[in-house]
Design an enzyme around this catalytic site. Structure first.
Site, PDB file in Angstrom:
ATOM      1  N   CYS A   1      -4.715   2.573  -3.632  1.00  0.00           N
ATOM      2  CA  CYS A   1      -3.445   3.044  -3.039  1.00  0.00           C
ATOM      3  C   CYS A   1      -2.317   2.052  -3.272  1.00  0.00           C
ATOM      4  O   CYS A   1      -1.448   1.859  -2.408  1.00  0.00           O
ATOM      5  CB  CYS A   1      -3.591   3.344  -1.551  1.00  0.00           C
ATOM      6  SG  CYS A   1      -4.692   4.695  -1.186  1.00  0.00           S
TER       7      CYS A   1
ATOM      8  N   LYS B   1     -10.543  -0.768  10.450  1.00  0.00           N
ATOM      9  CA  LYS B   1     -10.714  -1.923   9.559  1.00  0.00           C
ATOM     10  C   LYS B   1     -11.076  -3.170  10.346  1.00  0.00           C
ATOM     11  O   LYS B   1     -11.284  -4.237   9.774  1.00  0.00           O
ATOM     12  CB  LYS B   1      -9.434  -2.157   8.761  1.00  0.00           C
ATOM     13  CG  LYS B   1      -9.125  -1.014   7.789  1.00  0.00           C
ATOM     14  CD  LYS B   1      -7.923  -1.334   6.961  1.00  0.00           C
ATOM     15  CE  LYS B   1      -7.319  -0.112   6.321  1.00  0.00           C
ATOM     16  NZ  LYS B   1      -8.020   0.340   5.116  1.00  0.00           N
TER      17      LYS B   1
ATOM     18  N   GLN C   1      -4.670  -5.277   6.824  1.00  0.00           N
ATOM     19  CA  GLN C   1      -5.667  -6.171   6.212  1.00  0.00           C
ATOM     20  C   GLN C   1      -5.632  -7.577   6.824  1.00  0.00           C
ATOM     21  O   GLN C   1      -6.394  -8.437   6.394  1.00  0.00           O
ATOM     22  CB  GLN C   1      -5.436  -6.267   4.705  1.00  0.00           C
ATOM     23  CG  GLN C   1      -5.618  -4.961   3.972  1.00  0.00           C
ATOM     24  CD  GLN C   1      -7.040  -4.423   4.049  1.00  0.00           C
ATOM     25  OE1 GLN C   1      -7.985  -5.147   4.358  1.00  0.00           O
ATOM     26  NE2 GLN C   1      -7.200  -3.144   3.786  1.00  0.00           N
TER      27      GLN C   1
ATOM     28  N   ASP D   1       2.892  -4.774   7.898  1.00  0.00           N
ATOM     29  CA  ASP D   1       1.703  -3.934   7.815  1.00  0.00           C
ATOM     30  C   ASP D   1       0.510  -4.880   7.971  1.00  0.00           C
ATOM     31  O   ASP D   1       0.187  -5.649   7.062  1.00  0.00           O
ATOM     32  CB  ASP D   1       1.709  -3.229   6.450  1.00  0.00           C
ATOM     33  CG  ASP D   1       0.396  -2.515   6.142  1.00  0.00           C
ATOM     34  OD1 ASP D   1      -0.584  -2.714   6.885  1.00  0.00           O
ATOM     35  OD2 ASP D   1       0.362  -1.779   5.146  1.00  0.00           O
TER      36      ASP D   1
ATOM     37  N   HIS E   1       0.862  -1.184   0.000  1.00  0.00           N
ATOM     38  CA  HIS E   1       0.000   0.000   0.000  1.00  0.00           C
ATOM     39  C   HIS E   1       0.903   1.239   0.000  1.00  0.00           C
ATOM     40  O   HIS E   1       2.023   1.178   0.525  1.00  0.00           O
ATOM     41  CB  HIS E   1      -0.829  -0.052   1.288  1.00  0.00           C
ATOM     42  CG  HIS E   1      -1.914   0.977   1.393  1.00  0.00           C
ATOM     43  ND1 HIS E   1      -1.670   2.270   1.807  1.00  0.00           N
ATOM     44  CD2 HIS E   1      -3.245   0.903   1.178  1.00  0.00           C
ATOM     45  CE1 HIS E   1      -2.817   2.938   1.834  1.00  0.00           C
ATOM     46  NE2 HIS E   1      -3.783   2.135   1.450  1.00  0.00           N
TER      47      HIS E   1
HETATM   48  N1  PMP Z   1      -1.844  -0.722   4.604  1.00  0.00           N
HETATM   49  C1  PMP Z   1      -2.790  -1.457   4.020  1.00  0.00           C
HETATM   50  C2  PMP Z   1      -2.455  -2.828   3.519  1.00  0.00           C
HETATM   51  C3  PMP Z   1      -4.075  -0.926   3.882  1.00  0.00           C
HETATM   52  O1  PMP Z   1      -5.027  -1.661   3.293  1.00  0.00           O
HETATM   53  C4  PMP Z   1      -4.362   0.360   4.372  1.00  0.00           C
HETATM   54  C5  PMP Z   1      -5.735   0.987   4.242  1.00  0.00           C
HETATM   55  N2  PMP Z   1      -6.307   0.860   2.980  1.00  0.00           N
HETATM   56  C6  PMP Z   1      -3.327   1.073   4.990  1.00  0.00           C
HETATM   57  C7  PMP Z   1      -2.091   0.494   5.084  1.00  0.00           C
HETATM   58  C8  PMP Z   1      -3.554   2.437   5.547  1.00  0.00           C
HETATM   59  O2  PMP Z   1      -4.400   2.376   6.641  1.00  0.00           O
HETATM   60  P1  PMP Z   1      -4.959   3.704   7.312  1.00  0.00           P
HETATM   61  O3  PMP Z   1      -5.554   4.520   6.192  1.00  0.00           O
HETATM   62  O4  PMP Z   1      -5.976   3.222   8.284  1.00  0.00           O
HETATM   63  O5  PMP Z   1      -3.798   4.389   7.961  1.00  0.00           O
END
Ligand code: PMP
Length: 414
Positions: A372, A234, A211, A208, A131
């Site tokens: 993203c 999430k 997910q 990270d 991401h």
């Molecule tokens: N890493 C991953 C794999 C994600 O899916 C996301 C959110 N789409 C993020 C980081 C960022 O998370 P946040 O916007 O809650 O900081």
């Protein structure tokens, strides 16, 4: 609060759905079919009620008051930290730092670890399926320190190339940052194996977990990671709160990320000394209500059962892929054998945005675009995908609705 009968590994989805008020809504004349939990999940009543109760009955600033109310708020805040530590099996609650979310957690490590340990010529290893939140913070710190970003390639199925990773680790690598589960492909990465490979060479690993945390049991000690980042929103909790788990041995060597109240031991204009962990990394008034909501979300997930959630979603994922695959022009993006929660696809001759818009007209909420993960889109040669992502409240019927609607949308667009 509802839960499956003890001893069964099956979810009573109807009872779970009754806990999520928003799922009663209609969208464009249809019952809402919410298939965008990877972007943010919906919230069960116990989370909403816990936050409401906190603000109505217990709110004051934490850690600073001698009066009863402030102590109540502090107790609730610290109880949430203990709940998180237990939930991810952190050895100590001092290794649990509250942040705004995954993005802030990764920026904290990049900024603080980076300033302490990255020098010109060093390398940070990430993967092709990260991401932007696990790419851009590393680019920023590399630009500041002269370190270099290396990217581990992936296969056409969306599986990490472990041999390429092993070769890269023999370079001057100072840190590996890798997603536990890909938000676009659903691939589950072998974090334990990656951590073992990195640790053999003395390299720390950040995972990270944004997910992974909603979908499966997460045990940071079993995974062997040095840092683990995730977001409350999430995992059925509120927005604005997240967690960085970090091993004490690293956190103690790292400088503060933000300066301000609460993170200090003693301040003079000449010199300031830092508070102990985890407060060294928690400058300013935290999102107290957020931690209360996160605690309630953890309790909710545990009452349903993490194994049961994982099994339910695995079955839905299998069923959803099976229903979508035969649709004319369908290209599933992300077909790794180890996969969680996410079905991404493109349909020949259609644009993902148009498909998403038509699905919305049929009451189905999916995400469209690059999610993203622009480098990943380039890797697969697509501008974006349609992404249906799962939560514990989704049903087989919803996936049947999705497949029918996708078929209809594709026919209309071609
Ligand atoms: N890493 C991953 C794999 C994600 O899916 C996301 C959110 N789409 C993020 C980081 C960022 O998370 P946040 O916007 O809650 O900081």
């Amino acid at each position: 609060m509802n839960a499956p009968a003890a001893g069964t590994n099956k979810l009573d989805v109807a009872r779970i759905r009754a806990d999520f008020p928003i799922l009663e809504r209609e969208m464009n004349g249809y019952p809402l079919c919410f298939l965008d939990s990877a972007a943010s999940s919906q919230k069960p009543a116990p989370v909403l009620e816990a936050m409401d109760r906190y603000y109505r009955q217990h709110h004051a600033n934490v850690h600073r008051g001698v009066y009863q109310l402030s102590q109540e708020a502090t107790d609730m805040f610290e109880a949430a930290r203990r709940a998180v530590a237990r939930f991810i099996n952190a050895p100590s609650e001092q290794e649990v730092i509250f942040v705004r979310g995954t993005t802030e957690a990764i920026n904290l490590v990049a900024g603080s670890f980076g300033r302490a340990f990255l020098r010109e010529g060093d390398e940070v290893v990430i993967t092709w399926m990260e991401h932007h939140s696990n790419i851009v913070p590393w680019q920023l710190i590399c630009a500041q320190t002269g370190a270099r970003l290396r990217v581990v390639p992936i296969s056409d199925e969306g599986v990490l190339d472990m041999e390429a990773l092993a070769r890269m680790l023999d370079g001057p690598v100072r840190l590996v940052a890798v997603t536990h589960v890909s938000n676009t492909l659903g691939t589950i990465n072998p974090i334990r194996q990656i951590a073992d490979m990195a640790h053999e060479r003395g390299i720390p690993v950040l995972a990270d977990g944004a997910q992974a945390i909603p979908h499966m049991p997460v045990d940071v000690q079993a995974l062997g990671v040095d840092f683990y980042a995730f977001s409350g929103h999430k995992m059925y909790g509120p927005t604005g709160i997240g967690v960085l788990y970090g091993k004490r041995e690293w956190l103690e060597q790292m400088p503060p990320y933000h300066g301000g109240g609460e993170m200090i031991e003693r301040v003079t204009f000449e010199k300031t000394t830092w508070n102990e962990l985890p407060f060294k990394f928690e400058a300013g008034t935290p999102d107290i209500a957020g931690t209360v909501g996160l605690h309630a979300a953890i309790d909710y997930i545990e009452s349903v059962g993490r194994e049961a959630i994982a099994a339910h979603e695995a079955e839905l994922l299998r069923y959803g892929m099976e229903l979508l695959a035969p649709i004319e022009g369908m290209r599933l993006i992300g077909t790794a054998p180890q996969k969680a929660g996410v079905i991404s696809f493109v349909i020949e001759g259609t644009h993902p945005y148009d498909v998403g818009t038509l699905l919305d007209k049929m009451g189905i909420a999916v995400r469209t675009g690059h999610h993203c993960t622009e480098p990943l889109m380039d890797r697969f040669g697509v501008p974006g995908t349609v992404r249906a992502s799962l939560g514990m409240y989704n049903t087989r019927e919803e996936l049947e609705r999705l497949a029918k609607a996708v078929e209809k949308a594709a026919a209309m667009l071609r």
